[in-house]
Design a protein around this motif. Structure first.
Motif, PDB file in Angstrom:
ATOM      1  N   ARG A  81      16.840  53.614 -27.080  1.00 55.53           N
ATOM      2  CA  ARG A  81      18.181  54.206 -27.152  1.00 55.53           C
ATOM      3  C   ARG A  81      18.744  54.107 -28.568  1.00 55.53           C
ATOM      4  O   ARG A  81      19.377  55.042 -29.070  1.00 55.53           O
ATOM      5  CB  ARG A  81      19.101  53.495 -26.159  1.00 55.53           C
ATOM      6  CG  ARG A  81      20.495  54.113 -26.039  1.00 55.53           C
ATOM      7  CD  ARG A  81      21.218  53.504 -24.860  1.00 55.53           C
ATOM      8  NE  ARG A  81      22.551  54.064 -24.698  1.00 55.53           N
ATOM      9  CZ  ARG A  81      23.668  53.374 -24.782  1.00 55.53           C
ATOM     10  NH1 ARG A  81      23.622  52.081 -25.025  1.00 55.53           N
ATOM     11  NH2 ARG A  81      24.843  53.957 -24.618  1.00 55.53           N
ATOM     12  N   THR A  85      19.527  57.506 -30.601  1.00 51.89           N
ATOM     13  CA  THR A  85      20.956  57.821 -30.678  1.00 51.89           C
ATOM     14  C   THR A  85      21.701  56.994 -31.707  1.00 51.89           C
ATOM     15  O   THR A  85      22.836  57.326 -32.042  1.00 51.89           O
ATOM     16  CB  THR A  85      21.632  57.621 -29.316  1.00 51.89           C
ATOM     17  OG1 THR A  85      21.590  56.230 -28.964  1.00 51.89           O
ATOM     18  CG2 THR A  85      20.930  58.436 -28.242  1.00 51.89           C
ATOM     19  N   VAL A 152      18.559  58.829 -22.258  1.00 47.45           N
ATOM     20  CA  VAL A 152      17.571  58.661 -23.324  1.00 47.45           C
ATOM     21  C   VAL A 152      16.366  59.557 -23.067  1.00 47.45           C
ATOM     22  O   VAL A 152      15.836  60.184 -23.989  1.00 47.45           O
ATOM     23  CB  VAL A 152      17.153  57.182 -23.423  1.00 47.45           C
ATOM     24  CG1 VAL A 152      15.971  57.022 -24.373  1.00 47.45           C
ATOM     25  CG2 VAL A 152      18.325  56.333 -23.913  1.00 47.45           C
ATOM     26  N   GLU A 155      17.366  63.035 -23.909  1.00 50.02           N
ATOM     27  CA  GLU A 155      17.514  63.170 -25.362  1.00 50.02           C
ATOM     28  C   GLU A 155      16.162  63.323 -26.039  1.00 50.02           C
ATOM     29  O   GLU A 155      15.994  64.121 -26.971  1.00 50.02           O
ATOM     30  CB  GLU A 155      18.244  61.945 -25.923  1.00 50.02           C
ATOM     31  CG  GLU A 155      18.432  61.931 -27.425  1.00 50.02           C
ATOM     32  CD  GLU A 155      19.542  62.864 -27.870  1.00 50.02           C
ATOM     33  OE1 GLU A 155      19.611  63.154 -29.074  1.00 50.02           O
ATOM     34  OE2 GLU A 155      20.331  63.296 -27.010  1.00 50.02           O
ATOM     35  N   ARG A 180      25.044  67.223 -26.021  1.00 50.39           N
ATOM     36  CA  ARG A 180      23.881  67.200 -25.123  1.00 50.39           C
ATOM     37  C   ARG A 180      24.265  67.596 -23.702  1.00 50.39           C
ATOM     38  O   ARG A 180      23.444  68.098 -22.956  1.00 50.39           O
ATOM     39  CB  ARG A 180      23.251  65.800 -25.090  1.00 50.39           C
ATOM     40  CG  ARG A 180      22.905  65.226 -26.451  1.00 50.39           C
ATOM     41  CD  ARG A 180      21.954  66.104 -27.244  1.00 50.39           C
ATOM     42  NE  ARG A 180      21.434  65.401 -28.396  1.00 50.39           N
ATOM     43  CZ  ARG A 180      21.974  65.431 -29.593  1.00 50.39           C
ATOM     44  NH1 ARG A 180      23.061  66.137 -29.790  1.00 50.39           N
ATOM     45  NH2 ARG A 180      21.434  64.760 -30.592  1.00 50.39           N
ATOM     46  N   SER A 511      26.730  59.344 -30.981  1.00 49.63           N
ATOM     47  CA  SER A 511      25.416  59.264 -31.602  1.00 49.63           C
ATOM     48  C   SER A 511      25.548  59.326 -33.112  1.00 49.63           C
ATOM     49  O   SER A 511      26.365  60.049 -33.655  1.00 49.63           O
ATOM     50  CB  SER A 511      24.532  60.414 -31.103  1.00 49.63           C
ATOM     51  OG  SER A 511      24.357  60.328 -29.717  1.00 49.63           O
TER      52      SER A 511
END
Length: 734
Positions: A81, A85, A152, A155, A180, A511
């Motif tokens: 993570r 991010t 995550v 992403e 996102r 992020s």
């Protein structure tokens, strides 16, 4: 740049990771994927380049796979993570208060109300409400953790989609700032084969993930076939995951998303050139490495100087570990001062043993910072892993033995009148497994000896030696890096995004820029080359912009791939060249430190769980016996010879099975002999049998120590020859 033109975005590498190949400047062999194309190679397993059941298939990814298994994968989840991010996980103090102190406080209040509230209705109402509130809190915490992990995973798929599409520089910058949540997972292009059910089951508390491994002939499919690993961990893992659910019903069981975390961690490492970071604190290794190198270069460095140059992780582990041990010991309900003495002597024994091994001979080979990390890894991570797997194997073995007891009609007498019960049920008594094992040994001694062999070699020795090895592998420390690895780390540099301000807790922050470098697809590289050629006149302006972060995120031009440290900073990162003999000593001491941490935790378990009825003298007696027979430390030292043979002498045939086999034989023989003597003594155990057990245990330890000394002396001679050959080659180059 011409070499990078033929490199796919990601591929399955059985020997070296994409990061290592890129840092070495090697061109990847893509011949096995030429028939399928780069897209098939990078998304062969529904959006990922490795299978969700593909743990322990590559030596370079052992750390990721092992960290995904311990502590329900919390460490690996936080790391992924953070890398994707830039969000740091909550602090250890906050997590302790949220996940331990607060729930336990509610439970204690419910217990207090159950005892103190006299009214029955009020008592039931208060207790039921508190327990229901506690259950809701635990469910919400689990849901929040699962939500973070699924984000995550989305992403990662989102970034892979834009990399493989080969967007332009401006489009990439817009995509970085894109929300996102506006991207629907129903879009097949973004999901890359992942369905809603896949993402839900991947990080469920207990889920069934549809198998993504293809077993058909690659000539009849556009997807490469799955090729399992031939190392010991890989074979054991494949047997565990494929024998039942993976092969028969086409589903992989997921517990706390640990396999999915390993898959995502491997994908992140394959897509990024990540600077070497510590777990938990995420401090770049190059931030504290120069101080360790200075201590190593001075032979007469005072002992206290080694503690002033500790990394943030080591300081936190040392201080918080001491506080935790003292608090838990002093909060013990009875005999707390006696327990405090036993705990302090247990840690003192490990510290003295480690001092004898480290300070006189290897203080310039390995730092105190490394010893603290490896000791804590053995104490917490390796022990947790060993307990989990031993529990699984013991349950399987006990189930088989209970069935065998039933078939053989094993009966046990429970009282002085000779009243017997079959398996403890017919007599109405509680089932005592040890009583039945003892009776089984009396009636069938041959089968009982075979049972002892399986328990000592397969359950105890095999599991514990593998877990100690993985405990060593889970720590990434500069003291065991080769000179080439140090140079690669310096070339990657320290990302500029890691500032002091960014070290605060940002659990809910937005992020930020990624502290690594995503390896670009060939289309992105072509686009970067065209942008670079068309922007020669604006070169100064482009350097002043945020091209660093964009380049480091998605490949960028050639300038953005250069080391991120300036010349002054790089001069501070000059490190003394190390010989292979020095690295061999560092590996040995580090593995012994990990084994001592494992042994220290095991000693505490033996004294406070298995022998809790003993007083102070009884516990000290147990500690003394275990101190004079350091089987874990000797076995780890023997393992280190094999690790040096594989990593330093570059013997590719010396894999994990050959590394840990001598240690398993020594450890298994030690356990079997002690258990066999205890079986022979039976109910007539006396001081004579105790002395015989001590003598046999010490004799086995001395045999193992002699074997290690002989092997390490021969290895030091081989390493000395390699050092001389390397020095001759360098002088010829000069």
């Amino acid at each position: 740049r011409a070499t990078m033109m033929n490199v796919p975005a990601a591929r399955l590498s059985p020997s070296r990771s994409l990061t290592q190949r890129r840092s070495q400047g090697d061109a990847l062999d893509t011949s096995e994927y030429q028939a399928y194309g780069d897209e098939a190679a990078s998304t062969a397993y529904r959006g990922f380049s490795t299978s969700i059941a593909g743990s322990f298939q590559s030596l370079n990814e052992e750390r990721i796979d092992a960290c995904s298994l311990v502590c329900c994968g919390v460490m690996q989840s936080d790391r992924d993570r953070y890398l994707l991010t830039g969000i740091r996980p909550p602090t250890c103090w906050r997590r302790t208060m949220t996940h331990i102190v607060f729930p336990v406080s509610i439970f204690l209040v419910a217990c207090y109300a159950a005892v103190k509230v006299p009214n029955v209705k009020q008592n039931q109402a208060i207790c039921s409400s508190l327990i229901l509130f506690l259950v809701c809190i635990l469910i919400l915490q689990c849901c929040k953790g699962r939500w973070k992990r699924t984000k995550v995973r989305k992403e990662l798929l989102w970034r892979k989609y834009h990399m493989e599409r080969g967007d332009s520089s401006a489009a990439l910058l817009l995509h970085i700032e894109e929300d996102r949540d506006d991207v629907s997972i129903d879009n097949d292009a973004y999901a890359q084969g992942q369905s809603k059910l896949d993402i839900f089951c991947a990080h469920a508390l207990l889920g069934c993930y549809s198998s993504d491994i293809q077993y058909r002939n690659p000539e009849s499919s556009k997807i490469p076939s799955y090729v399992p690993s031939n190392n010991l961990c890989g074979c054991l893992w494949n047997s565990f995951t494929m024998s039942c659910c993976g092969r028969l019903c086409g589903w992989n069981l997921q517990l706390c998303g640990m396999c999915a975390l390993a898959q995502e961690g491997r994908e992140v490492e394959r897509l990024m050139v990540v600077p070497r970071l510590d777990y938990l604190t995420y401090e770049p290794v190059l931030e504290y490495a120069p101080a360790l190198w200075r201590n190593r270069s001075v032979s007469d460095t005072p002992w206290y100087r080694h503690f002033t140059t500790l990394s943030k992780l080591s300081k936190n582990l040392l201080i918080r570990g001491i506080i935790a041990v003292l608090v838990l010991t002093l909060l013990w309900p009875r005999d707390r001062w006696e327990h405090l003495v036993v705990v302090l002597l247990t840690f003192a024994h490990a510290a003295i043993f480690l001092f004898i091994v480290h300070w006189p001979y290897h203080r310039n080979d390995v730092s105190v910072d490394a010893l603290i990390k490896y000791f804590c890894s053995g104490f917490v991570l390796a022990t947790t892993l060993a307990v989990s797997w031993e529990l699984v194997l013991v349950l399987i073995l006990r189930t088989f033995m209970m069935i065998l007891f039933t078939l053989l009609g094993i009966d046990v007498a429970y009282d002085a009148d000779g009243y017997q019960g079959h398996l403890g049920f017919a007599a109405g008594k509680s089932f005592n497994y040890r009583d039945y094992v003892r009776q089984f040994g009396n009636e069938h001694p041959g089968l009982h000896i075979f049972y002892l062999l399986v328990s000592s070699y397969c359950v105890a020795a095999l599991v514990e030696e593998i877990c100690k090895y993985l405990g060593y592998r889970m720590v990434d420390h500069v003291d065991v890096w080769s000179n080439a690895e140090v140079e690669k780390a310096i070339d990657i540099g320290i990302p500029t995004g890691l500032t002091e301000a960014g070290e605060a807790d940002q659990d809910d922050a937005a992020s930020c820029c990624l502290p690594g470098t995503l390896i670009p697809s060939p289309q992105v590289i072509n686009d970067r080359i065209e942008d670079h050629q068309s922007a020669q006149t604006d070169q100064n302006e482009s350097k002043e912009s945020s091209s660093y972060h964009l380049g480091r995120l998605f490949g960028g031009d050639e300038e953005s791939k250069q080391p991120t440290v300036d010349s002054g900073r790089k001069s501070q990162l000059e490190h003394p060249k190390r010989t292979l003999q020095s690295l061999g000593g560092a590996v040995t001491v580090s593995m012994v430190a990990c084994a001592l941490g494992f042994s220290c935790c095991e000693n505490l378990v033996y004294m406070f769980l298995y022998h809790s009825e003993y007083g102070l003298l009884g516990k000290l007696y147990v500690l003394l016996i275990r101190a004079i027979m350091p089987i874990h430390a000797v076995a780890a030292a023997i393992q280190s010879v094999g690790v040096c043979r594989r990593d330093l002498e570059q013997e590719s045939s010396h894999q994990l099975g050959r590394i840990i086999l001598p240690a398993i034989l020594l450890h298994g023989t030690f356990d079997f002999v002690l258990w066999f003597l205890d079986f022979l003594a039976g109910d007539h155990y006396s001081a004579t049998w105790a002395m015989l057990s001590w003598g046999a245990g010490i004799f086995i330890i001395l045999i193992g120590l002699a074997y290690f000394l002989r092997q390490t002396l021969e290895q030091r001679q081989r390493l000395a020859r390699l050092d001389n050959e390397s020095a001759i080659d360098e002088s010829n180059l000069l």
